[in-house]
Design a protein around this motif. Structure first.
Motif, PDB file in Angstrom:
ATOM      1  N   ALA A 120     -11.007 -19.385  10.468  1.00 19.04           N
ATOM      2  CA  ALA A 120     -12.134 -20.136  11.026  1.00 19.04           C
ATOM      3  C   ALA A 120     -12.327 -21.443  10.260  1.00 19.04           C
ATOM      4  O   ALA A 120     -12.056 -21.514   9.054  1.00 19.04           O
ATOM      5  N   SER A 143      -6.999 -12.283  10.601  1.00 19.46           N
ATOM      6  CA  SER A 143      -8.057 -13.245  10.921  1.00 19.46           C
ATOM      7  C   SER A 143      -9.058 -13.330   9.771  1.00 19.46           C
ATOM      8  O   SER A 143      -9.508 -12.304   9.254  1.00 19.46           O
ATOM      9  N   TRP A 180     -12.686 -14.918   9.086  1.00 15.27           N
ATOM     10  CA  TRP A 180     -13.751 -15.381   9.963  1.00 15.27           C
ATOM     11  C   TRP A 180     -14.699 -16.356   9.270  1.00 15.27           C
ATOM     12  O   TRP A 180     -14.535 -16.693   8.100  1.00 15.27           O
ATOM     13  N   TYR A 181     -15.692 -16.799  10.026  1.00 10.63           N
ATOM     14  CA  TYR A 181     -16.564 -17.900   9.624  1.00 10.63           C
ATOM     15  C   TYR A 181     -17.325 -17.588   8.323  1.00 10.63           C
ATOM     16  O   TYR A 181     -17.913 -16.531   8.174  1.00 10.63           O
ATOM     17  N   ASP A 193     -17.086 -12.268   8.903  1.00 10.94           N
ATOM     18  CA  ASP A 193     -17.931 -13.380   8.499  1.00 10.94           C
ATOM     19  C   ASP A 193     -18.652 -13.169   7.168  1.00 10.94           C
ATOM     20  O   ASP A 193     -19.210 -12.108   6.897  1.00 10.94           O
ATOM     21  N   HIS A 224     -10.962 -17.070  19.779  1.00 11.35           N
ATOM     22  CA  HIS A 224     -11.617 -18.049  18.898  1.00 11.35           C
ATOM     23  C   HIS A 224     -10.657 -19.146  18.473  1.00 11.35           C
ATOM     24  O   HIS A 224     -11.053 -20.313  18.350  1.00 11.35           O
ATOM     25  N   GLU A 252     -10.414 -21.593  21.285  1.00 13.26           N
ATOM     26  CA  GLU A 252     -11.632 -22.393  21.397  1.00 13.26           C
ATOM     27  C   GLU A 252     -11.683 -23.471  20.319  1.00 13.26           C
ATOM     28  O   GLU A 252     -12.044 -24.625  20.586  1.00 13.26           O
ATOM     29  N   ASN A 253     -11.319 -23.113  19.093  1.00 14.21           N
ATOM     30  CA  ASN A 253     -11.352 -24.082  17.993  1.00 14.21           C
ATOM     31  C   ASN A 253     -10.270 -25.142  18.107  1.00 14.21           C
ATOM     32  O   ASN A 253     -10.371 -26.204  17.479  1.00 14.21           O
ATOM     33  N   LEU A 292     -13.751 -11.570  25.210  1.00 11.33           N
ATOM     34  CA  LEU A 292     -14.875 -11.452  24.284  1.00 11.33           C
ATOM     35  C   LEU A 292     -15.713 -10.199  24.530  1.00 11.33           C
ATOM     36  O   LEU A 292     -16.576  -9.866  23.723  1.00 11.33           O
TER      37      LEU A 292
END
Length: 314
Positions: free
Chosen positions: A108, A124, A126-127, A148, A260, A263-264, A292
């Motif tokens: 992210a 992955s 994440w944020y 996250d 994701h 999208e990014n 999603l």
């Protein structure tokens, strides 16, 4: 001959030749300026009256905004306009230690991977996550998700003198806001939200740490067990369904990461265009929503009339 060279006119042997060359250059420059003017006129004709008006309004709005920003800077005591840039870097070297992230992994934009960190295929990060491999190494296997705001760090050594990197295996799920420090997490394990694993902890395959648990130093959690509490203790054995869920959780997050990542990867124009579509049709693409796991109900006032087709149908 010497005088023309002093004047800086290459290719001219006499003053007369130099004068001719200078005249030709002026004509070429004027011709270039005229070409640019013609291009601008053509562009304006294509835009039309309404297009020119909108473009002009947009130009002056931007100019006004920049002027107000400069004025505000002066009023605050800053006498020159400064553009504030973020110092955040998703991937950052430390000395000679360089992060290694597989091209099929998702990281992210707001995550931080620092130093000697290896992220495997289809994993992955994440944020808001921080993976800091500055004084030792971090290794993350295939298909693992670090959710996250989680923190992964290492220890150069502990009280017993052991070197403590952080090793995370394949298909591992690390829940939101977890802390992993100098520990070993084997394949297909599950670390709950807000759990903390301290130096020297070993989480064996198919083991689970409950949300909010604190696992003390050098604790070994055997395969097939659930530990929880502060300090963490054995709670019970995992069921077959729970063990299967651990693997499925990793697969779900791997698929979600692809959505994701896509999208990014969109540019600004693509993002703005989708904003317009969402306002118009009040829903995302069905394939995107299914990835999603989102079910959207269109409000009655935004339902399309029968004579209008959605972009997908067109």
């Amino acid at each position: 001959m010497q005088s023309s060279q002093k004047q800086g006119i290459p290719g001219a042997r006499t003053r007369a030749e130099a004068g001719i060359l200078i005249k030709e250059r002026k004509e070429n420059r004027q011709g270039g300026v005229e070409k640019k003017k013609k291009k601008k006129k053509k562009k304006r004709k294509k835009m039309g009256t309404l297009g020119r008006a909108i473009y002009t309004v947009g130009f002056w709005v931007r100019e006004t905004g920049q002027a107000l920003d400069r004025l505000g800077s002066r009023l605050q005591g800053h006498y020159r306009f400064q553009e504030q840039l973020s110092r955040h870097r998703t991937l950052m070297n430390v000395f000679d230690k360089v992060p290694m992230v597989d091209r099929e992994a998702f990281v992210a934009p707001s995550a931080s991977i620092i130093g000697d960190v290896h992220v495997g295929r289809s994993s992955s990060i994440w944020y808001g996550c921080v993976l800091r491999g500055d004084v030792n190494s971090i290794s993350i296997g295939i298909g693992t998700n670090i959710q996250d705001n989680s923190l992964v760090h290492v220890a150069k050594s502990n009280l017993s003198g052991k070197v403590l990197p952080t090793l995370i295996g394949d298909n591992v799920t690390v829940g939101h806001s977890a802390v992993l420090h100098g520990c070993t997490v084997e394949d297909e394990t599950f670390v709950g939200m807000g759990a903390t694993l301290l130096d020297g902890v070993v989480l064996e395959k198919h083991a689970m740490v409950a949300a909010g648990a604190l696992v003390r130093q050098n604790t070994r959690i055997p395969s097939g067990e659930v530990w929880g509490g502060n300090p963490a203790k054995f709670l019970r054995k995992l069921t077959d369904d729970e063990i299967a869920f651990i693997s499925q959780s990793a697969i779900n997050y791997s698929n979600l990461a692809q959505a994701h990542a896509a999208e990014n990867a969109k540019d600004l124009d693509g993002v703005e265009f989708e904003k317009v579509l969402r306002k118009k049709f009040a829903k995302q693409d069905e394939e995107y929503d299914s990835m999603l796991g989102v079910v959207r109900d269109t409000p009655p006032e935004l339902t399309l009339p029968d004579d209008i087709k959605s972009p997908k149908a067109v």
